[in-house]
Structure formats: structure tokens, C-alpha cells
Design a protein around this motif. Sequence first.
Motif, PDB file in Angstrom:
ATOM      1  N   LEU A 123       0.824  -1.063   0.019  1.00 12.08           N
ATOM      2  CA  LEU A 123      -0.087   0.110   0.045  1.00 12.08           C
ATOM      3  C   LEU A 123       0.849   1.378   0.052  1.00 12.08           C
ATOM      4  N   CYS A 124       1.999   1.333   0.726  1.00 10.61           N
ATOM      5  CA  CYS A 124       2.590   2.346   0.789  1.00 10.61           C
ATOM      6  C   CYS A 124       3.323   2.862  -0.449  1.00 10.61           C
ATOM      7  N   VAL A 125       3.907   1.809  -0.976  1.00 15.43           N
ATOM      8  CA  VAL A 125       4.653   1.792  -2.752  1.00 15.43           C
ATOM      9  C   VAL A 125       3.613   2.509  -3.464  1.00 15.43           C
ATOM     10  N   THR A 126       2.208   1.843  -3.391  1.00 17.14           N
ATOM     11  CA  THR A 126       1.149   2.378  -4.101  1.00 17.14           C
ATOM     12  C   THR A 126       1.207   3.748  -4.186  1.00 17.14           C
ATOM     13  N   GLU A 127       0.890   4.085  -2.928  1.00 17.74           N
ATOM     14  CA  GLU A 127       0.460   5.254  -2.590  1.00 17.74           C
ATOM     15  C   GLU A 127       1.563   6.337  -3.009  1.00 17.74           C
ATOM     16  N   ARG A 155      12.621  -0.581   4.196  1.00 13.15           N
ATOM     17  CA  ARG A 155      12.807   0.822   3.864  1.00 13.15           C
ATOM     18  C   ARG A 155      12.091   1.101   2.337  1.00 13.15           C
ATOM     19  N   ILE A 156      11.406   1.885   2.140  1.00  8.20           N
ATOM     20  CA  ILE A 156      10.987   2.424   0.885  1.00  8.20           C
ATOM     21  C   ILE A 156      11.305   3.611   0.283  1.00  8.20           C
ATOM     22  N   GLU A 157      11.819   3.567  -0.999  1.00  7.20           N
ATOM     23  CA  GLU A 157      12.424   4.839  -1.660  1.00  7.20           C
ATOM     24  C   GLU A 157      11.891   5.064  -2.658  1.00  7.20           C
ATOM     25  N   VAL A 158      10.905   6.075  -3.215  1.00  9.58           N
ATOM     26  CA  VAL A 158      10.506   6.420  -4.292  1.00  9.58           C
ATOM     27  C   VAL A 158      11.069   7.843  -5.022  1.00  9.58           C
ATOM     28  N   THR A 159      11.476   7.828  -6.113  1.00 13.04           N
ATOM     29  CA  THR A 159      12.373   8.754  -6.535  1.00 13.04           C
ATOM     30  C   THR A 159      11.811   9.191  -7.976  1.00 13.04           C
ATOM     31  N   ASP A 160      11.786  10.513  -8.351  1.00 11.23           N
ATOM     32  CA  ASP A 160      11.366  10.716  -9.954  1.00 11.23           C
ATOM     33  C   ASP A 160      12.446  11.670 -10.284  1.00 11.23           C
ATOM     34  N   SER A 161      12.437  11.937 -11.835  1.00 12.12           N
ATOM     35  CA  SER A 161      13.456  12.774 -12.260  1.00 12.12           C
ATOM     36  C   SER A 161      12.970  14.086 -12.595  1.00 12.12           C
ATOM     37  N   ALA A 162      11.710  14.438 -12.228  1.00  8.15           N
ATOM     38  CA  ALA A 162      11.371  15.785 -12.379  1.00  8.15           C
ATOM     39  C   ALA A 162      11.837  16.647 -11.597  1.00  8.15           C
ATOM     40  N   GLU A 163      12.476  17.776 -12.139  1.00  7.34           N
ATOM     41  CA  GLU A 163      13.319  18.746 -11.695  1.00  7.34           C
ATOM     42  C   GLU A 163      12.387  19.834 -11.188  1.00  7.34           C
ATOM     43  N   ARG A 164      11.475  19.944 -11.941  1.00  6.22           N
ATOM     44  CA  ARG A 164      10.274  21.025 -11.684  1.00  6.22           C
ATOM     45  C   ARG A 164       9.030  20.877 -10.362  1.00  6.22           C
TER      46      ARG A 164
END
Length: 78
Positions: free
Chosen positions: A18-22, A50-59
Motif C-alpha cells: 500500500l505504501c509503495v502504491t500511494e 525501507r521504501i524509497e520512491v524518486t522521480d526525475s522531475a526537476e520542476r
Amino acid sequence: MRRTVRRYLDAPCADVQLCVTELVTNVVRHVGEGTLVRVRVARTDGHRVRIEVTDSAERALPVPRPATDDGEADSRRR
């Protein structure tokens, strides 16, 4: 995505799924579809994940806002 997390952890993990999905949903909602997202799930010891979610959007840098009495309210109501 949820099945991949469950297979990786090799155990029932509804809370982690659930955490990853959210977190991934937040990227799509606030940055936009098609954004490259990296998800990392790792066991830190026998009972923690440990869950890490990152994106490449600088804006999409975080913007601090002053706290309010109803600070946990849905931001769409403002």
C-alpha cells in the motif's frame, strides 16, 4: 507493482504494498504521467523495510508552506 513487492519480500506485506502504491500514485498525481519513477524496497533488518520512491522531475521541488490547525486536511480543499 504490488505483486513485484510481495515476490521481492517473499512474505505477506500489505502495508508495504500500500505504501509503495500511494507513493508512486503521488508522483503521477503531482508530477504527471510518463515521469520516470525509481522504486527501491529493502529490508533494513529482520522486521523493518525501507521504501524509497524518486522521480526525475526537476520542476517538482517541494515548496514549504506555513502550518495550519488543519494541516493534515486534504490540500485540494484549500
